[in-house]
Design an enzyme around this catalytic site. Structure first.
Site, mmCIF file in Angstrom:
data_model
loop_
_atom_site.group_PDB
_atom_site.id
_atom_site.type_symbol
_atom_site.label_atom_id
_atom_site.label_comp_id
_atom_site.label_asym_id
_atom_site.label_seq_id
_atom_site.Cartn_x
_atom_site.Cartn_y
_atom_site.Cartn_z
ATOM 1 N N GLU A 1 0.848 -1.199 0.000
ATOM 2 C CA GLU A 1 0.000 0.000 0.000
ATOM 3 C C GLU A 1 0.882 1.246 0.000
ATOM 4 O O GLU A 1 1.843 1.341 0.783
ATOM 5 C CB GLU A 1 -0.876 -0.045 1.253
ATOM 6 C CG GLU A 1 -2.317 0.257 1.009
ATOM 7 C CD GLU A 1 -3.035 -0.736 0.094
ATOM 8 O OE1 GLU A 1 -3.080 -0.480 -1.132
ATOM 9 O OE2 GLU A 1 -3.561 -1.728 0.609
ATOM 10 N N THR B 1 2.964 2.106 -2.166
ATOM 11 C CA THR B 1 4.306 1.823 -2.680
ATOM 12 C C THR B 1 4.375 2.063 -4.183
ATOM 13 O O THR B 1 5.468 2.147 -4.748
ATOM 14 C CB THR B 1 4.671 0.331 -2.444
ATOM 15 O OG1 THR B 1 3.579 -0.464 -2.895
ATOM 16 C CG2 THR B 1 4.940 0.031 -0.985
ATOM 17 N N SER C 1 -25.757 6.305 -16.860
ATOM 18 C CA SER C 1 -25.220 5.302 -15.941
ATOM 19 C C SER C 1 -26.085 5.179 -14.699
ATOM 20 O O SER C 1 -26.932 6.028 -14.436
ATOM 21 C CB SER C 1 -23.801 5.671 -15.519
ATOM 22 O OG SER C 1 -23.855 6.453 -14.358
ATOM 23 N N GLY D 1 -16.185 4.679 -3.253
ATOM 24 C CA GLY D 1 -15.610 5.155 -1.999
ATOM 25 C C GLY D 1 -15.316 4.040 -1.002
ATOM 26 O O GLY D 1 -14.976 4.296 0.139
ATOM 27 N N LEU E 1 -12.304 0.045 -3.190
ATOM 28 C CA LEU E 1 -12.199 -1.102 -4.104
ATOM 29 C C LEU E 1 -11.977 -0.631 -5.544
ATOM 30 O O LEU E 1 -12.209 -1.360 -6.504
ATOM 31 C CB LEU E 1 -13.468 -1.974 -4.005
ATOM 32 C CG LEU E 1 -13.799 -2.497 -2.599
ATOM 33 C CD1 LEU E 1 -15.098 -3.286 -2.605
ATOM 34 C CD2 LEU E 1 -12.662 -3.368 -2.044
ATOM 35 N N SER F 1 -13.383 1.865 -7.584
ATOM 36 C CA SER F 1 -14.478 2.031 -8.543
ATOM 37 C C SER F 1 -14.109 3.032 -9.629
ATOM 38 O O SER F 1 -14.525 2.876 -10.780
ATOM 39 C CB SER F 1 -15.767 2.445 -7.836
ATOM 40 O OG SER F 1 -15.558 3.620 -7.102
ATOM 41 N N GLU G 1 -7.239 9.917 -14.126
ATOM 42 C CA GLU G 1 -7.704 10.068 -12.734
ATOM 43 C C GLU G 1 -7.199 11.393 -12.158
ATOM 44 O O GLU G 1 -7.933 12.131 -11.511
ATOM 45 C CB GLU G 1 -7.181 8.878 -11.908
ATOM 46 C CG GLU G 1 -7.410 8.981 -10.425
ATOM 47 C CD GLU G 1 -8.606 8.182 -9.920
ATOM 48 O OE1 GLU G 1 -9.038 7.233 -10.608
ATOM 49 O OE2 GLU G 1 -9.117 8.526 -8.839
ATOM 50 N N ASP H 1 -4.148 0.544 -9.241
ATOM 51 C CA ASP H 1 -5.571 0.201 -9.392
ATOM 52 C C ASP H 1 -5.916 -0.051 -10.855
ATOM 53 O O ASP H 1 -6.609 -1.018 -11.199
ATOM 54 C CB ASP H 1 -6.452 1.327 -8.852
ATOM 55 C CG ASP H 1 -6.142 1.643 -7.396
ATOM 56 O OD1 ASP H 1 -5.452 0.830 -6.753
ATOM 57 O OD2 ASP H 1 -6.577 2.700 -6.920
#
Ligand code: GLA
Length: 375
Positions: free
Chosen positions: A27, A29, A59, A114, A117, A119, A152, A164
């Site tokens: 995490e 890293t 959506s 949020g 995971l 999204s 992002e 991710d």
């Protein structure tokens, strides 16, 4: 033209899918060229539709009305909500030379937003996969992931690493992905059959998620100066400590550095433990717990509620557990034997509810394939 008219004008629909992820360990890293061990999970985003003149999407995601934008991501008004990600992905792909082909259709999500995971990464990767396919634009999965990572940042200012998006693009059923974020070399590490991935969503969405993440990243980068160009994945804790002492690094910056150096070592140890012929060795629980403690005390991205969820997971018999993802809220990941996983998850949720009068949502996930067209 309305969405319906656009849709009527299209040919046969195609459906694309991109998964969210849990991270077994590694995490914070990724943005310093370290290693990570994420798993693409069977919760994600599907995008169904067909080639069109413009990008026209609706959506079931929480925020934002249907959108219409040019194939290169240009919009007349700055979009809000999920549409920001779509526009930014289209812009990044246009920069890479994707032909100006639109897509009309809809997005559907099974991923809570949020919850830690990923999204937003799944959304970016799903959109990118669809846009590239309809334009017959071929792109390497990691190049696509890097474009989505840039999107992002462009969309919401989140200075994330590549983990991710890479997990969503590279996922493989039954395996975790050992990814060296420096060289981008990667290897699949099978997850033992008897192990279940249990996500426990604390229900806490921290408003400082992005700013807290960015602040930690800045602090780490300030600390990294003491390594004089070496990567934190290349040094031992002792070497890092000697360098920190020689440079008079203050306590806060040392804690940030110690987390990242020790976390890289934990990624290697966990990959090794998973590969070991003895199955998920008892080491796994210790490595995950050490990882959580390091996130809590050194990197300081946990919250008391998340610490309690981790503690309960161990109390109720999980193999191991830790905060997964960026932190400041979100989910804990517990590894448990498949036989007992549901029972452990239910007991954790019950105790959490009694203690905090808050719902923890538990999900038993499996490791699945990465982004692709569904046939
Ligand atoms: C978020 C970021 C990732 C990674 C994790 C922490 O999920 O998007 O790039 O840094 O936090 O490991």
């Amino acid at each position: 033209m309305t969405l319906i008219e656009h849709r009527a004008a299209t040919r046969t629909d195609r459906t694309f899918w991109a998964p969210g992820r849990v991270n077994l360990i590694g995490e914070h890293t990724d943005f310093s060229n370290g290693c990570v061990l994420p798993v693409a999970i069977d919760l994600g985003i599907t995008i169904t539709g067909a080639k069109a003149e413009r990008i026209v999407l609706e959506s079931d995601l929480r925020s934002g009305a249907p959108i219409t934008l040019d194939p290169d991501g240009s919009v007349s008004e700055n979009p809000g909500g999920w549409a920001r990600y779509v526009a930014a992905v289209a812009r990044e792909l246009a920069i890479l030379g994707r032909p100006d082909v639109g897509f009309a259709g809809q997005l559907r999500s099974t991923l809570p937003s949020g919850a830690g995971l990923s999204s937003s990464a799944a959304l970016e990767v799903a959109v990118a996969t669809a846009l590239c396919a309809v334009a017959e634009f071929s792109i390497d999965p990691l190049e696509l992931a890097a474009a989505c990572q840039r999107a992002e940042f462009a969309a919401v200012g989140m200075p994330c690493g590549i983990m991710d998006q890479a997990a969503s693009a590279l996922g493989s059923a039954g395996s975790a992905i050992y990814l060296d974020c420096g060289s981008l070399a990667h290897e699949l590490i099978p997850i033992p059959d008897e192990v279940a991935l249990v996500t426990i969503d604390s229900g806490i969405r921290h408003e400082h998620e992005f700013s807290g993440y960015a602040e930690r990243r800045r602090q780490l980068e300030e600390a990294l100066v003491v390594l004089e160009g070496r990567s934190p994945a290349e040094v031992t804790i002792d070497e890092a400590q000697r360098a920190a002492e020689a440079a008079n690094l203050d306590a806060l910056h040392w804690r940030r550095l110690r987390h990242v150096v020790s976390e890289n070592a934990r990624v290697r140890s966990l990959a090794q433990a998973l590969k070991s012929s003895q199955g998920p060795a008892t080491d796994v629980g210790t490595i995950l717990l050490d990882g959580h403690i390091s996130q809590r005390d050194d990197y300081e991205v946990s919250l008391p509620e998340l610490d309690v969820l981790v503690e309960l997971a161990y109390d109720y018999g999980a193999i191991g557990a830790r905060l997964t993802g960026g932190g400041f809220g979100g989910s804990v990941l517990a590894l448990a034997n498949k036989d007992g996983a549901l029972n452990i998850a239910t007991r954790i949720a019950k105790t959490y509810r009694e203690r905090y009068e808050r719902e923890a949502t538990v999900r038993i996930c499996s490791a699945c394939d990465g982004a692709r067209e569904l046939t």
